[in-house]
Write a protein that holds these residues in place. Structure first.
Motif, PDB file in Angstrom:
ATOM      1  N   SER A  92     -35.847 -69.372  15.639  1.00  0.00           N
ATOM      2  CA  SER A  92     -37.146 -69.427  16.419  1.00  0.00           C
ATOM      3  C   SER A  92     -38.069 -69.669  15.500  1.00  0.00           C
ATOM      4  CB  SER A  92     -37.282 -68.060  17.149  1.00  0.00           C
ATOM      5  OG  SER A  92     -36.232 -67.730  18.140  1.00  0.00           O
ATOM      6  N   THR A  93     -38.348 -68.855  14.475  1.00  0.00           N
ATOM      7  CA  THR A  93     -39.331 -68.948  13.526  1.00  0.00           C
ATOM      8  C   THR A  93     -39.535 -70.319  12.775  1.00  0.00           C
ATOM      9  OG1 THR A  93     -39.445 -66.492  12.896  1.00  0.00           O
ATOM     10  CG2 THR A  93     -40.577 -67.871  11.434  1.00  0.00           C
ATOM     11  N   GLU A  94     -38.323 -70.901  12.459  1.00  0.00           N
ATOM     12  CA  GLU A  94     -38.155 -72.284  11.712  1.00  0.00           C
ATOM     13  C   GLU A  94     -38.669 -73.140  12.741  1.00  0.00           C
ATOM     14  OE1 GLU A  94     -34.233 -72.249  10.497  1.00  0.00           O
ATOM     15  OE2 GLU A  94     -34.297 -70.558   9.218  1.00  0.00           O
ATOM     16  N   THR A  95     -38.206 -72.981  13.946  1.00  0.00           N
ATOM     17  CA  THR A  95     -38.388 -74.007  15.039  1.00  0.00           C
ATOM     18  C   THR A  95     -40.129 -74.106  15.335  1.00  0.00           C
ATOM     19  OG1 THR A  95     -36.141 -73.624  16.102  1.00  0.00           O
ATOM     20  CG2 THR A  95     -38.037 -74.659  17.452  1.00  0.00           C
ATOM     21  N   LEU A  96     -40.695 -72.651  15.220  1.00  0.00           N
ATOM     22  CA  LEU A  96     -42.229 -72.921  15.648  1.00  0.00           C
ATOM     23  C   LEU A  96     -42.632 -73.541  14.429  1.00  0.00           C
ATOM     24  CD1 LEU A  96     -44.587 -71.954  17.141  1.00  0.00           C
ATOM     25  CD2 LEU A  96     -44.223 -69.818  15.888  1.00  0.00           C
ATOM     26  N   HIS A  97     -42.217 -73.256  13.370  1.00  0.00           N
ATOM     27  CA  HIS A  97     -43.021 -73.900  12.148  1.00  0.00           C
ATOM     28  C   HIS A  97     -42.860 -75.535  12.361  1.00  0.00           C
ATOM     29  CE1 HIS A  97     -44.424 -74.879   8.200  1.00  0.00           C
ATOM     30  NE2 HIS A  97     -43.285 -75.699   7.996  1.00  0.00           N
ATOM     31  N   GLU A  98     -41.625 -75.986  12.492  1.00  0.00           N
ATOM     32  CA  GLU A  98     -41.575 -77.281  12.718  1.00  0.00           C
ATOM     33  C   GLU A  98     -42.249 -77.955  13.905  1.00  0.00           C
ATOM     34  OE1 GLU A  98     -37.389 -78.811  12.505  1.00  0.00           O
ATOM     35  OE2 GLU A  98     -36.750 -76.849  11.776  1.00  0.00           O
ATOM     36  N   MET A  99     -42.488 -77.232  14.945  1.00  0.00           N
ATOM     37  CA  MET A  99     -43.093 -77.734  16.004  1.00  0.00           C
ATOM     38  C   MET A  99     -44.703 -77.745  15.556  1.00  0.00           C
ATOM     39  SD  MET A  99     -41.440 -76.207  19.642  1.00  0.00           S
ATOM     40  CE  MET A  99     -41.763 -74.310  19.066  1.00  0.00           C
ATOM     41  N   ASP A 100     -45.256 -76.809  14.834  1.00  0.00           N
ATOM     42  CA  ASP A 100     -46.416 -76.734  14.502  1.00  0.00           C
ATOM     43  C   ASP A 100     -46.806 -78.098  13.611  1.00  0.00           C
ATOM     44  OD1 ASP A 100     -47.139 -74.733  16.024  1.00  0.00           O
ATOM     45  OD2 ASP A 100     -47.061 -73.120  14.611  1.00  0.00           O
ATOM     46  N   VAL A 101     -45.874 -78.284  12.850  1.00  0.00           N
ATOM     47  CA  VAL A 101     -45.948 -79.374  11.707  1.00  0.00           C
ATOM     48  C   VAL A 101     -46.338 -80.584  12.518  1.00  0.00           C
ATOM     49  CG1 VAL A 101     -45.082 -80.754  10.046  1.00  0.00           C
ATOM     50  CG2 VAL A 101     -44.968 -78.395   9.761  1.00  0.00           C
ATOM     51  N   ARG A 134     -49.779 -84.203  13.916  1.00  0.00           N
ATOM     52  CA  ARG A 134     -49.599 -85.380  14.190  1.00  0.00           C
ATOM     53  C   ARG A 134     -50.230 -85.962  15.510  1.00  0.00           C
ATOM     54  NH1 ARG A 134     -43.518 -86.667  13.147  1.00  0.00           N
ATOM     55  NH2 ARG A 134     -44.034 -88.134  14.867  1.00  0.00           N
ATOM     56  N   PRO A 135     -50.734 -87.196  15.494  1.00  0.00           N
ATOM     57  CA  PRO A 135     -51.454 -87.441  16.748  1.00  0.00           C
ATOM     58  C   PRO A 135     -50.584 -87.346  18.017  1.00  0.00           C
ATOM     59  CG  PRO A 135     -51.526 -89.250  15.194  1.00  0.00           C
ATOM     60  CD  PRO A 135     -50.708 -88.159  14.565  1.00  0.00           C
ATOM     61  N   ASP A 136     -51.238 -86.913  19.230  1.00  0.00           N
ATOM     62  CA  ASP A 136     -50.454 -86.611  20.336  1.00  0.00           C
ATOM     63  C   ASP A 136     -50.060 -87.898  20.928  1.00  0.00           C
ATOM     64  OD1 ASP A 136     -49.443 -85.324  22.419  1.00  0.00           O
ATOM     65  OD2 ASP A 136     -51.149 -84.807  23.607  1.00  0.00           O
ATOM     66  N   ASP A 137     -48.929 -88.296  21.088  1.00  0.00           N
ATOM     67  CA  ASP A 137     -48.364 -89.493  21.599  1.00  0.00           C
ATOM     68  C   ASP A 137     -46.933 -89.220  21.927  1.00  0.00           C
ATOM     69  OD1 ASP A 137     -46.881 -89.621  19.156  1.00  0.00           O
ATOM     70  OD2 ASP A 137     -47.954 -91.349  18.609  1.00  0.00           O
ATOM     71  N   GLU A 138     -46.228 -90.278  22.578  1.00  0.00           N
ATOM     72  CA  GLU A 138     -44.894 -90.130  23.082  1.00  0.00           C
ATOM     73  C   GLU A 138     -43.894 -89.762  21.807  1.00  0.00           C
ATOM     74  OE1 GLU A 138     -41.714 -89.931  25.969  1.00  0.00           O
ATOM     75  OE2 GLU A 138     -44.097 -89.736  26.101  1.00  0.00           O
ATOM     76  N   GLN A 157     -44.468 -88.060  19.161  1.00  0.00           N
ATOM     77  CA  GLN A 157     -44.555 -86.665  18.719  1.00  0.00           C
ATOM     78  C   GLN A 157     -44.031 -85.764  19.818  1.00  0.00           C
ATOM     79  OE1 GLN A 157     -47.658 -84.257  20.291  1.00  0.00           O
ATOM     80  NE2 GLN A 157     -48.360 -83.656  18.366  1.00  0.00           N
ATOM     81  N   ARG A 158     -44.111 -86.113  21.079  1.00  0.00           N
ATOM     82  CA  ARG A 158     -43.317 -85.393  22.122  1.00  0.00           C
ATOM     83  C   ARG A 158     -41.754 -85.171  22.068  1.00  0.00           C
ATOM     84  NH1 ARG A 158     -48.149 -86.901  24.428  1.00  0.00           N
ATOM     85  NH2 ARG A 158     -47.269 -88.860  25.395  1.00  0.00           N
ATOM     86  N   LEU A 159     -41.538 -86.422  21.651  1.00  0.00           N
ATOM     87  CA  LEU A 159     -39.857 -86.743  21.571  1.00  0.00           C
ATOM     88  C   LEU A 159     -39.331 -85.994  20.373  1.00  0.00           C
ATOM     89  CD1 LEU A 159     -39.493 -90.532  22.570  1.00  0.00           C
ATOM     90  CD2 LEU A 159     -38.920 -88.503  23.908  1.00  0.00           C
ATOM     91  N   ALA A 160     -40.169 -86.134  19.255  1.00  0.00           N
ATOM     92  CA  ALA A 160     -39.910 -85.270  18.029  1.00  0.00           C
ATOM     93  C   ALA A 160     -39.764 -83.777  18.389  1.00  0.00           C
ATOM     94  CB  ALA A 160     -41.017 -85.788  17.038  1.00  0.00           C
ATOM     95  N   ILE A 161     -40.690 -83.284  18.865  1.00  0.00           N
ATOM     96  CA  ILE A 161     -40.712 -82.057  19.236  1.00  0.00           C
ATOM     97  C   ILE A 161     -39.473 -81.423  20.130  1.00  0.00           C
ATOM     98  CG2 ILE A 161     -41.970 -80.033  20.530  1.00  0.00           C
ATOM     99  CD1 ILE A 161     -44.729 -81.338  19.397  1.00  0.00           C
ATOM    100  N   ALA A 162     -39.391 -82.171  21.177  1.00  0.00           N
ATOM    101  CA  ALA A 162     -38.079 -82.051  22.022  1.00  0.00           C
ATOM    102  C   ALA A 162     -36.622 -82.044  21.251  1.00  0.00           C
ATOM    103  CB  ALA A 162     -38.153 -83.301  23.201  1.00  0.00           C
TER     104      ALA A 162
END
Length: 130
Positions: free
Chosen positions: A65-74, A78-82, A84-89
């Motif tokens: 959970s902690t590692e994933t939160l850090h990766e999501m925050d990184v 970045r600019p909010d675009d498709e 970015q959303r796919l990378a987070i997913a």
């Protein structure tokens, strides 16, 4: 956007949203509790009160959970675009898969129950067209 109440329509919430929320909550609660009470005390409390799985697997839940939160925050920096959303997913679902592969089947059932308990009481604003 569409608003979905997790208590009433949990099955309508896309799995990626549920897991993203779960990892975020678990990581943030862990950070605050560990700062206040220490890692060992928090893990023991989480094991006793919520997860009822071996302590080493409780640690895995918190670490993933902690590692994933850090990766999501990184990625959110970045600019909010498709992309970015796919990378987070992708990060979220990879973390879910990593957790699935590292805990026992019985512990996985307990984790899923905790996911449902944690995310089921939440209202999600989902973008249309997902």
């Amino acid at each position: 956007s569409v608003t979905v109440n997790g208590r009433e329509h949990f099955s309508l919430i896309p799995e990626g949203f549920v897991w993203e929320y779960y990892f975020r909550v678990r990581a943030r609660v862990a950070a605050a509790a560990i700062a206040d009470y220490g890692r060992a005390a928090y893990l023991q409390t989480l094991q006793t009160d919520r997860l009822s799985i071996p302590l080493r697997e409780v640690e895995q839940v918190i670490d993933v959970s902690t590692e994933t939160l850090h990766e999501m925050d990184v990625l959110r920096a970045r600019p909010d675009d498709e992309a970015q959303r796919l990378a987070i997913a992708s990060v979220v679902m990879a973390a879910r898969t990593r957790l699935l592969r590292t805990v026992s089947p019985a512990s996985w059932k307990a984790v899923l129950a905790d996911v449902r308990l944690t995310a089921g009481g939440t209202v999600f604003d989902l973008p249309t067209g997902i």
